[in-house]
Enzyme design. Structure first.
Site, PDB file in Angstrom:
ATOM      1  N   SER A 136       1.061  -1.037   0.308  1.00  0.00           N
ATOM      2  CA  SER A 136       0.486   0.254  -0.367  1.00  0.00           C
ATOM      3  C   SER A 136       1.080   1.189  -0.785  1.00  0.00           C
ATOM      4  CB  SER A 136      -0.745  -0.017   1.468  1.00  0.00           C
ATOM      5  OG  SER A 136      -1.796   1.238   1.629  1.00  0.00           O
ATOM      6  N   TYR A 163      -1.790   5.621  -4.232  1.00  0.00           N
ATOM      7  CA  TYR A 163      -3.339   6.284  -3.823  1.00  0.00           C
ATOM      8  C   TYR A 163      -2.520   7.434  -5.158  1.00  0.00           C
ATOM      9  CZ  TYR A 163      -6.079   3.244  -0.819  1.00  0.00           C
ATOM     10  OH  TYR A 163      -6.793   2.323  -0.024  1.00  0.00           O
ATOM     11  N   THR A 189      -5.434   2.647  -7.395  1.00  0.00           N
ATOM     12  CA  THR A 189      -6.438   2.028  -6.852  1.00  0.00           C
ATOM     13  C   THR A 189      -7.630   3.720  -6.805  1.00  0.00           C
ATOM     14  OG1 THR A 189      -5.686   0.919  -5.223  1.00  0.00           O
ATOM     15  CG2 THR A 189      -7.613   1.891  -4.709  1.00  0.00           C
ATOM     16  N   LYS A 271      -7.338  -0.590 -10.108  1.00  0.00           N
ATOM     17  CA  LYS A 271      -8.090  -1.899  -8.980  1.00  0.00           C
ATOM     18  C   LYS A 271      -8.997  -1.056  -8.267  1.00  0.00           C
ATOM     19  CE  LYS A 271      -7.196  -3.528  -4.044  1.00  0.00           C
ATOM     20  NZ  LYS A 271      -7.825  -2.759  -3.550  1.00  0.00           N
ATOM     21  N   HIS A 295     -13.459  -2.526  -2.866  1.00  0.00           N
ATOM     22  CA  HIS A 295     -12.032  -2.688  -1.400  1.00  0.00           C
ATOM     23  C   HIS A 295     -13.396  -3.124  -0.053  1.00  0.00           C
ATOM     24  CE1 HIS A 295      -9.354   0.742  -0.936  1.00  0.00           C
ATOM     25  NE2 HIS A 295      -9.733   0.752   0.397  1.00  0.00           N
TER      26      HIS A 295
END
Ligand code: FNR
Length: 407
Positions: A136, A163, A189, A271, A295
């Site tokens: 992440s 992100y 994402t 994603k 998610h």
């Protein structure tokens, strides 16, 4: 010593089952639960309530998370027999590279609130088991340190999840750092350009990032740091405040995907895709793959179950590989997602609860359980390889006859 029938009949992932029974015969039973519900209940006992709430929680009433689970019951495996399944092959090709299994570890933010040095522990066990790790953006260790742990001995596979901050220079800096550090793909994402309404976290007044958790990639980033008057070490509150202005990115548009693809040397995977038209946008932007995901039900209450989106997205994606997550709890769930067209699957909460209970060893336990069950279910349903799975391996639940296909 002569070989047991198991030695002759099972492949290596299923050996985990044999080992458990062998240890049981010697009076030793597994120290960690074998089911998702068991893992979650045991994890709740040991985790800080706010951290447990953050991991277990969902958007709104939790309806999407429940729907994700229910959707798996909507498909049934129809076993076939007498097909010679002694040697089973769990390999899949991902981004032109063979992977020993169709399993990946989903990106999980603020993992360091669950266990000390979490990302490093996860990286080491993922690499030992040949399971790619998707790191992440919201990690507690800089991506370079996690890459070092991934590549320490066995040379594991790492993908970096982005992100996309609303500052494109910071975004590009993260992307280039991921390239430099040896990550093999970028997972962007799309479903979390802001955090959803999550009543459990709201009741706790808890967002781990505001305490500085999960921000290591920003705090170590030269472009992010250059935006600050004082360094994060001197003035951590100002760094967190800058992050809060940068995280939300509601302005992203389809054309931005092509920009990201152009500016990255890595394959780019989107994603959070649930609609076939979004898959077509990713395809048109030249992306290298997509992950069907909601998610884990954490972003929209009352959304369609991710599994029910899968077949349509696969159809819209042409040759672009489609991966899947959201709601996978068992090896049989994995088989169903693969039969519906997923090239591979990611798991989220199951491994986080394993981490909470036993660090890297707990993650290893969860992965071994899932892979053993997948291996056994694959063989028991009459398939010798992942490649043999297809819609004809399933029927819609409740159909009166064994009609093949998804109905
Ligand atoms: C997530 N997820 C997630 N996804 C992502 O792209 N970046 C992230 O940082 C996070 N962080 C995160 C934290 C926690 C605590 C959870 C539970 C999930 C979503 C994750 O990658 C994945 O899509 C879901 O977890 C899959 O659903 P299951 O397996 O948890 O049902």
């Amino acid at each position: 010593m002569s070989a047991t029938p198991y030695d002759l009949a099972v492949s290596r992932f299923a050996d985990f089952q044999t080992d458990i029974y062998a240890q049981g015969a010697a009076g030793v039973v597994p120290s960690l639960p074998l089911t998702f519900d068991g893992l979650m209940a045991a994890a709740e006992e040991v985790m800080d309530p706010r951290t447990f709430g953050y991991v277990a929680g969902s958007a709104g009433t939790g309806a999407t998370n429940a729907a994700n689970r229910d959707a798996f019951s909507g498909f049934e495996i129809v076993p076939r027999h007498l097909r010679g399944v002694a040697d089973r092959d769990l390999q899949v090709d991902l981004l032109a590279k063979p992977q020993p299994t169709p399993l990946l570890l989903a990106p999980i933010g603020a993992l360091g609130t669950v266990f000390p040095n979490a990302e490093l522990e996860v990286a080491r066990v993922a690499s030992a088991l040949g399971v790619p790790m998707v790191l992440s953006t919201l990690a507690n260790h800089p991506l370079e340190h996690v890459a070092a742990a991934l590549h320490e001995s066995q040379g594991g596979t790492g993908w970096f999840q982005l992100y996309w901050p609303n500052d494109n220079e910071v975004a590009l800096s993260l992307v280039h750092r991921a390239e430099q550090a040896g990550y093999e793909a970028l997972v962007v994402t799309l479903d979390t350009w802001t955090l959803a309404w999550r009543p459990v976290d709201l009741a706790h007044g808890y967002l781990p990032f505001l305490n500085g958790a999960g921000l290591a990639n920003y705090l170590s980033d030269p472009v992010f740091r250059a935006r600050l008057k004082e360094s994060p070490e001197e003035h951590p509150e100002a760094a967190v405040a800058l992050w809060t202005t940068m995280f939300n990115n509601p302005g992203l548009r389809a054309r931005d995907l092509a920009w990201l693809k152009k500016n990255s040397k890595l394959p780019v995977i989107a994603k959070g895709v649930c609609h076939p038209d979004d898959a077509r946008i990713a395809l048109a932007a030249g992306l290298d793959g997509i992950i069907v995901s909601n998610h884990g039900g954490r972003q929209i209450d009352g959304a369609r179950a991710a599994l029910n989106c899968l077949a349509d997205v696969v159809e819209a994606s042409g040759d672009m590989p489609v991966l899947f997550d959201s709601g996978i709890r068992t090896g049989s769930d994995i088989l169903k997602a693969l039969a519906l067209g997923a090239r591979a699957v990611l798991i989220g909460r199951p491994y986080v609860f394993g981490l909470a209970l036993g660090g890297g060893a707990g993650v290893g336990h969860v992965l071994r359980c899932l892979l053993a069950e997948l291996d056994l279910t694959l063989g028991l349903s009459g398939h010798a390889a992942i490649a043999e799975l297809g819609p004809e391996s399933l029927v819609r639940a409740g159909l009166g006859s064994c009609r093949v296909g998804t109905g």
